[in-house]
Write a protein that holds these residues in place. Structure first.
Motif, PDB file in Angstrom:
ATOM      1  N   MET A  22       0.844  -1.189   0.000  1.00 44.66           N
ATOM      2  CA  MET A  22       0.000   0.000   0.000  1.00 44.66           C
ATOM      3  C   MET A  22       0.881   1.240   0.000  1.00 44.66           C
ATOM      4  O   MET A  22       1.871   1.301   0.716  1.00 44.66           O
ATOM      5  N   LEU A  23       0.490   2.212  -0.801  1.00 39.56           N
ATOM      6  CA  LEU A  23       1.227   3.466  -0.824  1.00 39.56           C
ATOM      7  C   LEU A  23       0.483   4.476   0.047  1.00 39.56           C
ATOM      8  O   LEU A  23      -0.735   4.595  -0.046  1.00 39.56           O
ATOM      9  N   GLY A  24       1.259   5.189   0.884  1.00 40.19           N
ATOM     10  CA  GLY A  24       0.631   6.198   1.738  1.00 40.19           C
ATOM     11  C   GLY A  24       0.248   7.385   0.890  1.00 40.19           C
ATOM     12  O   GLY A  24       0.394   7.351  -0.342  1.00 40.19           O
ATOM     13  N   GLU A  25      -0.261   8.434   1.543  1.00 39.01           N
ATOM     14  CA  GLU A  25      -0.663   9.601   0.772  1.00 39.01           C
ATOM     15  C   GLU A  25       0.542  10.091  -0.039  1.00 39.01           C
ATOM     16  O   GLU A  25       1.637  10.213   0.481  1.00 39.01           O
ATOM     17  N   ARG A  26       0.318  10.330  -1.318  1.00 36.01           N
ATOM     18  CA  ARG A  26       1.373  10.720  -2.254  1.00 36.01           C
ATOM     19  C   ARG A  26       2.503   9.690  -2.342  1.00 36.01           C
ATOM     20  O   ARG A  26       3.637  10.014  -2.652  1.00 36.01           O
ATOM     21  N   GLY A  27       2.192   8.431  -2.064  1.00 34.95           N
ATOM     22  CA  GLY A  27       3.175   7.370  -2.246  1.00 34.95           C
ATOM     23  C   GLY A  27       4.433   7.559  -1.436  1.00 34.95           C
ATOM     24  O   GLY A  27       5.533   7.399  -1.955  1.00 34.95           O
ATOM     25  N   VAL A  28       4.284   7.906  -0.165  1.00 34.15           N
ATOM     26  CA  VAL A  28       5.460   8.248   0.633  1.00 34.15           C
ATOM     27  C   VAL A  28       6.404   7.074   0.884  1.00 34.15           C
ATOM     28  O   VAL A  28       7.544   7.276   1.258  1.00 34.15           O
ATOM     29  N   THR A  29       5.913   5.866   0.683  1.00 36.26           N
ATOM     30  CA  THR A  29       6.794   4.738   0.955  1.00 36.26           C
ATOM     31  C   THR A  29       7.770   4.485  -0.201  1.00 36.26           C
ATOM     32  O   THR A  29       8.662   3.677  -0.081  1.00 36.26           O
TER      33      THR A  29
END
Ligand code: ATP
Length: 586
Positions: free
Chosen positions: A469-476
């Motif tokens: 899963m990507l966090g908001e704005r794909g932070v991971t």
């Protein structure tokens, strides 16, 4: 009321529920008239000494029966009226969201996210309140007041009734006076709530920037001052309510005062019985709530009307980018040739052209690169191709026809776009790559796209692989990984035209070469437009355009451009030097 025209369709579709709701309110108010009459008759028989035990039980039974029936009926009115009001909230929220989806990017440049979110929450809530409790507080008093008035005249005659209700016109006057103030103050409250939501939204979205610039205290201060404004405005609204509600109470107290004093005199004179006097006062008490409710109704409707006005501003904003009457519906596919004919473009609301008289022909299947200083208009050109903004008529052609004649869906479905800012959704990597297919891509297709974008290996390194899963704005993900997922998302569409807006800037030169090699394969026979700052990304393009302040100042192949000593040559030498320095440092 004209603000509520937006709800016309909904109200027509749900008139049955509202009519049933009205019926149950009518029924409850009708049976509510029994109790005061019963209490009056009970008092008269009690004072006359004609009441035995069985009689007392009979009265108690009737009162209990009426109460039970009222309870059940109230359940139904809640279901029909409050339930429909909830449905209206869903309806309006869907309508607002769908409308927002049709609006052009320019609308979102001028309207802040937090404020739009406030529309979708607080304003819709105020409208629901009007269609539920507000509607109920309107029809219920109408019935109660009419019925009660009739029963009062029937019980004690018209003189006492009329005299007791004499202060009532004052209520109308007060409500009119306060209505306008409530409307204005509630609009201000909603506006400040919008600013508050926007502040929160922006400071959370930019949390990293806030921290790295050590601006937490400044952010807190800014938030506190907006929070204070919101508080002050709420307080101003509460102050109006604080005066308005007691004033309504005062007027109804006057009625009681008249009823008690003049009614008392009539009992003493023997014109009416004690029982009739008690019935009359119970009816008058029945009227207190409706009178209060009328005050509330004005309050609720004024709030809703202010909110509806805010929503209508959005709903009445016409989408700027639409399929016009000249659209060719039969154009369901693109071949991919692009032509700029004297293309000049100025952003709406500004007066300086960003692109000036561009003349370019890109045959289908060719690869064209654009390079130039920052702010020279590269992204603007791509935005016009995607019709994020409207190019002037006849200046931008695709497959030989004006871009405005190509259905928007055809245009965008056939373009694979990798934006400069790689926005990824808070979903799994698989869903991000397969975004355009709404779940219709197979795992093999998703993996093929990821392999092409040189990100498959990275994805497998995550514990959850494609389910990560990507966090908001794909932070991971790292910047380079985000770019590559974004490339995979564009190429999986097998687009006729691929647009890369500085999309390889965050990957190393080796990965860049790999990606370009993969793209070459997939883009065989398809058109690609690549913006880059690194010459290594674009040197094998069929044509390279050098843009400077919205104008093409040089053009040609890599080899052709190096024969001049222009901007391209300058950039190339600079980048060669940088590479040499980097390799000596290694
Ligand atoms: N929505 C907008 N409204 C008004 N002006 C805009 C808008 N978007 C961009 N501009 C202006 O248009 C000019 C060209 O911007 P553009 O983003 O096309 O440049 P660019 O060449 O892509 O720059 P970069 O390489 O830094 O991405 C800039 O001066 C920019 O400030």
């Amino acid at each position: 009321m004209k603000n509520f025209i937006t709800l016309k369709e909904f109200l027509i579709a749900h008139k049955k529920e509202y009519l049933l709701g009205i019926f149950w309110v009518f029924f409850v108010d009708l049976i509510g008239l029994i109790t005061p009459k019963i209490i009056g008759s009970f008092t008269d028989r009690l004072s006359a000494g004609t009441l035995d035990h069985a009689g007392i039980w009979k009265y108690a039974g009737i009162i209990l029966g009426v109460a039970a029936l009222t309870g059940v009926s109230r359940y139904f009115w809640r279901v029909y009226i409050m339930g429909t009001a909830r449905t209206s909230e869903v309806y309006l929220r869907d309508k607002l969201y769908s409308h927002l989806q049709t609006l052009s990017p320019n609308f979102f440049n001028y309207n802040k996210t937090g404020d739009l979110m406030a529309h979708a929450t607080n304003d819709l809530n105020a409208i629901r309140m009007a269609l539920g409790p507000g509607f109920l507080s309107f029809i219920d008093p109408m019935f109660v007041l009419t019925f009660t008035l009739f029963m009062m005249i029937y019980t004690v005659g018209w003189q006492l009734t009329l005299l007791s209700l004499a202060p009532m016109p004052l209520l109308i006057l007060i409500s009119r006076m306060f209505g306008k103030v409530i409307h204005k103050r509630f609009s201000e409250v909603q506006e400040s709530f919008g600013s508050l939501s926007d502040r929160v939204n922006e400071s959370f979205a930019g949390a990293r920037v806030v921290k790295t610039f050590v601006q937490e205290d400044a952010e807190i201060q800014k938030f506190t001052s907006i929070n204070q404004v919101n508080f002050q405005r709420n307080l101003k609204l509460a102050r109006v309510n604080g005066i308005y509600n007691p004033l309504v109470m005062l007027v109804s107290t006057f009625s009681f005062l008249i009823a008690l004093s003049y009614g008392g005199i009539l009992v003493v004179r023997g014109s009416i019985t004690l029982g009739e006097f008690i019935s009359f006062n119970t009816y008058l008490a029945l009227m207190t709530w409706p009178m209060m409710a009328i005050g509330q109704v004005i309050n609720i409707w004024q709030r809703a009307s202010a909110s509806m006005e805010r929503i209508n501003i959005i709903m009445n904003t016409k989408p700027e980018i639409i399929d016009g009457p000249q659209v060719r519906a039969d154009k369901t596919d693109l071949e991919g040739s692009i032509e700029l004919r004297n293309l000049t473009f100025t952003y709406p609301g500004t007066d300086r052209p960003v692109l000036k008289q561009l003349n370019v022909t890109i045959p289908a299947g060719k690869k064209v690169a654009i390079i130039g200083r920052t702010g020279s208009g590269k992204t603007t050109l791509l935005s016009l191709l995607l019709r994020m903004y409207n190019a002037p008529e006849g200046q931008l052609l695709i497959d030989g026809i004006d871009i405005h004649q190509i259905p928007l869906e055809t245009l965008r479905e056939n373009i694979g776009y990798v934006p400069q800012e790689n926005f990824l959704f808070s979903k799994s990597i698989r869903d991000n790559i397969g975004f355009s297919g709404r779940g219709s891509y197979s795992q093999a297709q998703i993996e093929a796209a990821a392999t092409l974008a040189q990100v498959h290996g990275n994805i497998l390194d995550f514990t959850d692989g494609y389910d990560t899963m990507l966090g908001e704005r794909g932070v991971t993900l790292s910047g380079g990984q985000k770019q590559r997922v974004s490339i995979a998302r564009a190429v999986i569409k097998n687009p006729k035209v691929l647009i890369l807006d500085d999309s390889l800037s965050a990957v190393d030169t080796h990965t860049e070469e790999e990606i370009l090699r993969g793209l070459k394969e997939i883009m065989q026979g398809r058109t690609s437009l690549i913006i880059a700052h690194r010459i290594s990304t674009i040197k094998d393009a069929d044509e390279i355009l050098i843009l400077d302040d919205g104008e093409i100042i040089e053009r040609g192949t890599h080899e052709e451009l190096l024969t001049n000593t222009g901007l391209y040559y300058e950039l190339y030498q600079k980048q060669l030097l940088e590479e040499q320095i980097a390799s000596t440092n290694d």
